[in-house]
Design an enzyme around this catalytic site. Structure first.
Site, short mmCIF file in Angstrom:
data_model
loop_
_atom_site.label_atom_id
_atom_site.label_comp_id
_atom_site.label_asym_id
_atom_site.label_seq_id
_atom_site.Cartn_x
_atom_site.Cartn_y
_atom_site.Cartn_z
CD GLU A 246 -19.69 -7.52 15.07
OE1 GLU A 246 -18.95 -6.59 15.44
OE2 GLU A 246 -20.84 -7.34 14.64
CE LYS A 248 -12.21 -5.57 23.11
NZ LYS A 248 -11.25 -4.54 22.77
NE ARG A 253 -17.32 2.34 19.16
CZ ARG A 253 -18.11 1.72 20.03
NH1 ARG A 253 -17.59 1.23 21.13
NH2 ARG A 253 -19.39 1.62 19.81
NE ARG A 268 -14.03 4.59 24.33
CZ ARG A 268 -13.85 3.41 24.90
NH1 ARG A 268 -13.37 2.41 24.20
NH2 ARG A 268 -14.10 3.24 26.16
CD GLU A 298 -11.24 -0.77 17.48
OE1 GLU A 298 -12.33 -0.21 17.68
OE2 GLU A 298 -10.33 -0.83 18.33
CG PHE A 340 -18.09 -2.54 14.90
CD1 PHE A 340 -18.88 -1.75 15.70
CD2 PHE A 340 -16.72 -2.41 14.97
CE1 PHE A 340 -18.32 -0.82 16.55
CE2 PHE A 340 -16.13 -1.48 15.83
CZ PHE A 340 -16.94 -0.68 16.61
NE ARG A 415 -17.87 1.13 30.65
CZ ARG A 415 -16.91 0.95 29.76
NH1 ARG A 415 -16.85 -0.13 29.05
NH2 ARG A 415 -15.95 1.83 29.62
CE LYS A 421 -14.14 -4.55 28.15
NZ LYS A 421 -13.49 -3.28 28.24
P1 AMP Z 1 -12.60 -2.01 25.44
O1 AMP Z 1 -12.00 -0.76 24.85
O2 AMP Z 1 -11.61 -2.99 25.95
O3 AMP Z 1 -13.73 -1.70 26.41
O4 AMP Z 1 -13.33 -2.80 24.26
C1 AMP Z 1 -14.35 -2.21 23.50
C2 AMP Z 1 -13.77 -1.60 22.24
O5 AMP Z 1 -13.37 -2.63 21.32
C3 AMP Z 1 -14.75 -0.80 21.43
O6 AMP Z 1 -14.91 0.49 21.95
C4 AMP Z 1 -14.12 -0.78 20.05
O7 AMP Z 1 -13.20 0.30 19.97
C5 AMP Z 1 -13.31 -2.07 20.03
N1 AMP Z 1 -13.79 -3.04 19.04
C6 AMP Z 1 -12.98 -3.81 18.28
N2 AMP Z 1 -13.68 -4.62 17.49
C7 AMP Z 1 -14.99 -4.36 17.74
C8 AMP Z 1 -16.22 -4.89 17.22
N3 AMP Z 1 -16.25 -5.86 16.30
N4 AMP Z 1 -17.38 -4.38 17.72
C9 AMP Z 1 -17.38 -3.43 18.66
N5 AMP Z 1 -16.25 -2.90 19.18
C10 AMP Z 1 -15.07 -3.36 18.73
#
Ligand code: AMP
Length: 555
Positions: A246, A248, A253, A268, A298, A340, A415, A421
């Protein structure tokens, strides 16, 4: 329970910074708390009056508190202000001003925890004309009943300045210890209810058995499932086989809870942001076809409804923080939600279901609009197809992609490796240090925050691009200070200017345009990778390179 019992515990906690000791103080205390008071105590012990997810807030600033202290103590407002300045703490100032008063009061009703809670609760629901005066009267009533030490903590609670260091982790451990329940079950129950008071009450009354039965509820945020990092597309497909990829999206969130006509939005960090996003509330009400549901997505600030390219994160952050003039914000900074996941539907938790099925159900109940959409997704085990999707995501200005295990359940608060990601590895920059600030406290003899610069070969000048104070071990702080001490050319207060000599390799989250620094750019979250003793300022990265990186990543 008398409020003085709680203040005794506050005082004990204030004396220690040891996590272990704090846990034991809190757990011993919890054993003594009557069950009906546990929810309030669990808020108060962490210095809160309302949980993060509540839309209630006290909104009491220093001014009102000063008026209340003045009214109760008989000291003038100027005296109260001076005392606060001298003592550096409003709670201590209140305590000291009320000591004299205490000696002259013969009879006073004993303050209870519930009385304090009720007054603060009532105060938070006041608004409109005359509400300031009524708010003050609720505070003065509490302060006039309070012993001086109690006043110290009441004031800190009201100002949300308790700061005892009792975090969520300590409280969870203390609950498990006090009521002899399984810490893992406490963790799980909290991650799906976000309510420590309720978790404590169930632990006390029903033990492990009761905790196992805790399940999701609408309008109570859950702790979201978190993502891990992975090397790349190929690795993800190796792990999951057929994988959901998907986009990102780069935003915040958001959990959307629907219960009949009621919609609540949470971040979040479990904060309630319903009021800030009326357009999302409306979309959710009209386009989630379910009696009750919890969906996740998101939230992204976009250029306009037509041009959906993402705006910088700060714009979204302004919308999250702004609590007034909302209609104007809705117009000036449009947002969209990319949904999502789905974790609850028509009265049933879906966290045990496979992601594949959760997504299917999500697709079934969502009517897409221009601002309320499903996250773009492909399902494939073909590396080249996934890579095309990834490159396309980057070219549209997104951060990267998420790779998700189609067969995995939803694991709140963890996690667990069910989603990864994938983002481009940020190229580091070699930057010159041209200024610094002396540290504070333990670090007073070290330079602790470093002003970073790129070179501009056209003019031979160094242009600032950010400040860095993290990523250092104590040894490195020492080393940096030794290296830079001889380069100081000027000092004003704690700020020093340095000859451009030392080069450091710096990693960062993002490069943003910024008027704050002379390069016109700012690094978000810069951190030290290493000191480049092998490089001189002439080898530092240039403004041009920064612009190239920015183009490469964002277009
Ligand atoms: P990070 O904050 O760098 O750990 O990346 C994870 C975060 O990406 C998640 O907590 C979401 O807020 C965001 N995110 C963006 N797009 C998506 C998606 N398609 N699915 C899940 N999380 C997403």
């Amino acid at each position: 329970m008398d409020f003085s019992t709680l203040t005794d515990v506050y005082q004990e906690l204030e004396k220690t910074s040891s996590r272990l000791e704090m846990t034991s103080i809190v757990s011993e205390f919890l054993k003594r708390v009557p069950e009906e008071e546990l929810p309030v105590i669990l808020l108060f012990i962490r210095g809160r009056v309302f949980p993060a997810w509540s839309d209630k807030e006290l909104g009491i600033g220093n001014k009102l508190i000063i008026r209340a202290i003045s009214a109760v103590s008989g000291a003038s407002e100027a005296t109260v202000e001076n005392r606060i300045r001298d003592m550096g703490d409003t709670g201590l100032a209140a305590e000291s001003l009320l000591v004299k008063k205490a000696q002259t009061t013969l009879f006073r009703e004993k303050l209870t925890v519930m009385k304090v809670y009720e007054n603060l609760h009532r105060l938070a629901s006041l608004s409109g004309k005359g509400s300031q005066e009524r708010k003050i009267s609720y505070i003065t009533e509490l302060l006039s009943f309070a012993e001086p030490t109690e006043a110290r903590y009441i004031v800190r609670l009201i100002l949300e300045e308790l700061r005892l260091g009792v975090g969520e982790g300590i409280v969870k451990d203390a609950i498990a210890r006090a009521f002899q329940v399984d810490p893992k079950l406490v963790e799980r129950a909290y991650s799906i209810s976000s309510d420590l008071g309720e978790v404590a009450r169930i632990s006390k009354l029903e033990g492990d058995e009761g905790l196992r039965k805790v399940t999701l509820k609408t309008c109570r945020p859950i702790e979201v499932m978190l993502a891990q990092k992975i090397g790349g597309i190929e690795e993800a497909i190796e792990k999951f086989g057929e994988t959901a990829f998907e986009i990102k999206y780069d935003g915040a969130r958001i959990q959307i809870h629907k219960e009949d006509g009621r919609i609540e939005l949470y971040t979040r960090r479990l904060e309630n942001v319903t009021r800030q996003f009326p357009e999302i509330v409306k979309s959710a009400r009209e386009n989630i076809r379910a009696r009750s549901a919890i969906v996740e997505g998101e939230l992204v600030a976009i250029k306009s409804k037509k041009d959906r390219r993402p705006r910088p994160f700060q714009d979204l952050s302004r919308r999250i923080k702004r609590k007034y003039d909302i209609p104007e914000m809705v117009k000036n900074i449009p947002v969209e939600v990319n949904l999502f996941d789905l974790v609850f539907y028509d009265g049933e938790s879906k966290i045990g279901d496979e992601f594949r099925d959760r997504r299917k159900l999500l697709e079934k109940i969502i009517t897409e609009t221009d601002i309320f959409r499903l996250a773009d997704q492909i399902i494939t085990d073909n590396v080249r197809e996934a890579e095309r999707f990834y490159r396309n995501a980057l070219s549209l200005g997104h951060e990267g992609v998420m790779a998700k295990n189609l067969r995995a359940p939803y694991q709140p608060g963890s996690r667990v490796g069910y989603m990864y990601k994938i983002k481009p590895v940020m190229e580091t920059l070699d930057l010159v240090i041209i200024g610094a600030t002396w540290g504070e406290g333990r670090r007073a003899h070290w330079l602790a925050s470093f002003l970073l610069a790129v070179s501009d070969p056209d003019t031979g000048r160094f242009l600032t691009i950010g400040r860095m104070g993290t990523g250092f071990t104590d040894e490195e702080f020492k080393e940096m200070t030794e290296l830079l001490r001889g380069e100081i050319t000027e000092q004003v207060g704690k700020e020093v200017r340095l000859k451009p000599k030392i080069v450091v390799e710096v990693a960062y989250e993002e490069i943003q345009r910024s008027p704050t620094y002379s390069s016109g750019y700012a690094l978000r979250f810069p951190r030290l990778v290493r000191i480049r003793t092998d490089k001189g300022p002439e080898d530092a990265d240039t403004l041009q390179r920064v612009e190239e990186i920015l183009k490469g990543v964002t277009t």
